[in-house]
Design a protein around this motif. Structure first.
Motif, PDB file in Angstrom:
ATOM      1  N   GLU A  84      38.269  -4.968 -67.949  1.00  0.00           N
ATOM      2  CA  GLU A  84      37.026  -5.501 -67.400  1.00  0.00           C
ATOM      3  C   GLU A  84      35.871  -4.504 -67.441  1.00  0.00           C
ATOM      4  OE1 GLU A  84      39.338  -3.930 -63.791  1.00  0.00           O
ATOM      5  OE2 GLU A  84      39.771  -5.010 -65.651  1.00  0.00           O
TER       6      GLU A  84
ATOM      7  N   PHE B  75      32.486  -7.617 -65.167  1.00  0.00           N
ATOM      8  CA  PHE B  75      32.219  -7.947 -63.770  1.00  0.00           C
ATOM      9  C   PHE B  75      32.450  -6.711 -62.916  1.00  0.00           C
ATOM     10  CE2 PHE B  75      36.461  -9.525 -64.997  1.00  0.00           C
ATOM     11  CZ  PHE B  75      37.287  -8.769 -64.170  1.00  0.00           C
TER      12      PHE B  75
ATOM     13  N   THR C 190      34.844  -7.602 -55.189  1.00  0.00           N
ATOM     14  CA  THR C 190      34.648  -7.946 -56.596  1.00  0.00           C
ATOM     15  C   THR C 190      33.994  -9.315 -56.693  1.00  0.00           C
ATOM     16  OG1 THR C 190      36.901  -8.829 -56.675  1.00  0.00           O
ATOM     17  CG2 THR C 190      36.588  -6.591 -57.447  1.00  0.00           C
TER      18      THR C 190
ATOM     19  N   GLU D  60      34.482 -12.983 -61.628  1.00  0.00           N
ATOM     20  CA  GLU D  60      35.693 -12.421 -62.232  1.00  0.00           C
ATOM     21  C   GLU D  60      36.728 -13.512 -62.493  1.00  0.00           C
ATOM     22  OE1 GLU D  60      39.505  -9.673 -60.803  1.00  0.00           O
ATOM     23  OE2 GLU D  60      37.793  -9.981 -59.480  1.00  0.00           O
TER      24      GLU D  60
END
Length: 363
Positions: free
Chosen positions: A205, A274, A116, A120
């Motif tokens: 998200e 994200f 990720t 984030e």
């Protein structure tokens, strides 16, 4: 003697990280490696992994922090009679726990896989989330240097790690495509009725509300199919009802194989705040489906070749205009989709496994 590869993923579900780790564990050369998959509470792929010769260890605890004690015991037992052992942790919070609490040894290498984007940690959903992420950024700057190797799933993420934290890494694209498909989706789009699709976990998200609100502003007949499940399902349903969009927006739920839905769609939209390396976008690109995506601070530009293979949108009004543009001028978007299709061939499982094994053998 075989090398021991210990994959640790706290939440081993059907999402992107779990799917990628599952594919890799299943496909690695079992004559070269003993493979262990360690997770917390539940492994969605346990039966398939066991069948593939992977040893699965499930730690039953309420939080990832409490799992560390049990993880240390599992590692100690595995490595006691072997000189070549590798702990491979996945995703930032799990990586942090391993870098803080697992001691480096002569016969144990520590590897972190980042899936990720670190962006984030700069996007907050409330005060507690803000405090948590600021603390994580501080810990990363110190403890990530303990790893023998950090693997990032995009060049963007690797560059960010270098510039922000002065940490070197290797890039290894995820195994998004299992079976290569040479066919290209034909441009049989009819502007009278647009079928839009997105595939993702229903969480904050992923920002599904943005697609729904954009569609609400478009007067032409549009259908949106959302493939996936998650904690935000009820909130999304409330928004759909409040905008009277029950006939236009359908929550399909999780589907193990979404290809049938992708093939019937006209346009794919990814709306995440994200996103590390969205496998669903690669899958859409691989069948030649036109793509509109948010700038999600991960591998999206590498998947879409910096906008040559798809269109990046900035905000909800921009998204609305791009959907309308697709309806009026679909050939522009289908032309880009052919570039994305070609690019998708670089994200195959076979290529991923070969490169991963090379990385391990060269440490």
């Amino acid at each position: 003697m075989k090398k021991n590869l210990i994959f640790f993923l706290a939440r081993f579900g059907k999402g992107g990280a779990g799917n990628s780790v599952f594919k890799l564990c299943k496909s690695l050369n079992k004559r070269k490696y003993n493979i262990f998959a360690v997770c917390i509470n539940n492994c969605a792929y346990k039966k398939e992994l066991l069948k593939a010769g992977v040893k699965v260890k499930v730690i039953n605890v309420s939080r990832a922090l409490f799992a560390v004690f049990f993880l240390k015991k599992i590692i100690s037992k595995i490595i006691q009679n072997s000189d070549q052992n590798y702990l491979i942790s996945n995703i930032n919070y799990t990586n942090l726990l391993c870098s803080i609490f697992i001691k480096k040894k002569k016969n144990l290498k520590l590897i972190a896989i980042e899936r990720t984007p670190f962006k984030e940690l700069e996007i907050y959903f409330g005060l507690i989330d803000s405090i948590k992420k600021k603390l994580m950024r501080l810990l990363i700057s110190y403890y990530y240097k303990k790893f023998d190797l950090v693997i990032c799933n995009s060049n963007y993420l690797g560059q960010y790690l270098k510039e922000k934290y002065n940490i070197q890494s290797k890039t290894l694209f995820p195994p998004s495509i299992t079976t290569l498909n040479k066919k290209i989706k034909k441009n049989n789009f009819k502007s009278l009725k647009v079928k839009i699709i997105t595939v993702c976990r229903l969480s904050k998200e992923k920002n599904i509300n943005e697609i729904i609100k954009a569609i609400n502003q478009i007067e032409k007949e549009i259908s949106l199919y959302v493939i996936g499940d998650g904690p935000e399902k009820e909130n999304i349903l409330k928004l759909i009802r409040s905008l009277d969009l029950e006939k236009k927006v359908k929550l399909i739920g999780f589907k193990k194989n979404p290809y049938d839905y992708l093939m019937k769609a006209d346009l794919y939209i990814n709306s995440s705040y994200f996103e590390g390396f969205p496998n669903s976008v690669v899958e859409a690109a691989h069948i030649g489906l036109p793509i509109i995506a948010s700038q999600s601070h991960g591998g999206i530009n590498e998947i879409l070749s910096g906008g040559k293979g798809g269109t990046i949108y900035a905000d909800i009004q921009n998204l609305k205009r791009l959907i309308e543009k697709f309806i009026d001028h679909p050939k522009i978007f289908f032309k880009k989709s052919r570039i994305a299709k070609k690019r998708s061939l670089e994200f195959s499982l076979k290529d991923h496994v070969i490169k991963f094994e090379k990385i391990i053998d060269n440490i």
